[in-house]
Enzyme design. Structure first.
Site, PDB file in Angstrom:
ATOM      1  N   HIS A   1      36.249  38.960  40.108  1.00  0.00           N
ATOM      2  CA  HIS A   1      36.246  37.443  40.382  1.00  0.00           C
ATOM      3  C   HIS A   1      35.590  36.754  39.523  1.00  0.00           C
ATOM      4  O   HIS A   1      35.689  36.949  38.182  1.00  0.00           O
ATOM      5  CB  HIS A   1      34.926  37.671  41.520  1.00  0.00           C
ATOM      6  N   SER A   2      34.498  35.755  39.589  1.00  0.00           N
ATOM      7  CA  SER A   2      34.304  34.649  38.456  1.00  0.00           C
ATOM      8  C   SER A   2      33.494  35.218  37.291  1.00  0.00           C
ATOM      9  O   SER A   2      33.843  35.089  36.201  1.00  0.00           O
ATOM     10  CB  SER A   2      33.600  33.564  39.197  1.00  0.00           C
TER      11      SER A   2
END
Length: 244
Positions: A166-167
């Site tokens: 994810h980010s």
């Protein structure tokens, strides 16, 4: 440089983006509100903020709503810097995060702007809209074809952190590899997505790689082995997200 009708919105968006970088982020300035608690934008304040953040490498301007675009355009007539100033149509939150991460890794104005404009790609892909997903894949930073060369250093690893790439892990990868003389790609073997350039937060996020999926890392260049070793170590450590 961030233009917003709301100081609170601008500050929150910048604070969120700064969560993805270290203690020495790129120069950032905010011009938000029309003064005295009034919601709106002020072209003079925008011009002053552009001059404040200009460092000789160009300024990328993010805007939240329509009149912010007008203020941004007018500001280019009032500013004193000779830097290239570019108004981007990138999404306000996702684009700002992508831009700050890549700028922090030393990317050029063109690279940062391109990354920011592609920032909605991962969201579209994750929403499982086939048409949007194909658009996302076409806008993320392209993987370097050189990485597929016969002398590439390659390795596979299983994602162990709960939320996969994810980010935050994506931002960590971009920044850890930025100083290495290597061109690196990442491919999700489990789903067949990729490869994408490891210098692109948006590209990495577009893979949607989840826990227990196997990813392939490939690198060329003088520091190829170091880049692969770094990625393997980060993966084994769950990108710092494993419970102690």
């Amino acid at each position: 440089m961030v233009v917003s009708h709301s100081p609170a919105l601008a500050r929150a968006a910048v604070d969120l983006a700064l969560e993805m970088v270290g203690e020495t982020p790129p120069p950032i300035a905010i011009a938000a509100g029309a003064g005295d608690g009034i919601i709106g934008t002020d072209a003079v304040k925008v011009a002053e903020a552009i001059d404040e953040v200009a460092s000789g490498e160009g300024v990328l301007v993010f805007m939240d709503l329509g009149s912010a675009v007008l203020s941004g355009t007018m500001a280019t007539e009032f500013m004193t810097t000779s830097d290239e100033v570019r108004l981007t149509d990138a999404p306000f939150v996702e684009g700002l995060i992508a831009a700050i991460v890549l700028a922090n890794a030393g990317a050029s104005l063109d690279e940062v702007d391109r990354e920011a404009r592609a920032a909605l790609g991962p969201k579209r892909s994750q929403l499982a809209d086939e048409g949007a997903a194909s658009t996302a894949e076409s806008t993320v930073a392209p993987a370097e074809s050189a990485v597929a060369a016969s002398d590439a250093v390659t390795a596979e690893a299983t994602l162990v952190n709960p939320d996969g790439l994810h980010s935050r892990p994506a931002a960590a990868i971009v920044q850890r590899l930025a100083s290495l003389d290597a061109k690196v790609t990442i491919r999700d073997i489990t789903t067949g997505k990729g490869p994408v350039g490891a210098n692109s937060l948006i590209g990495i996020m577009s893979l949607g790689a989840k826990q227990n999926e196997v990813v392939a890392y490939s690198a060329t260049g003088a520091a190829a082995q170091q880049a692969i070793d770094t990625l393997l170590e980060m993966t084994r450590d769950g990108f710092g997200e494993l419970a102690s």
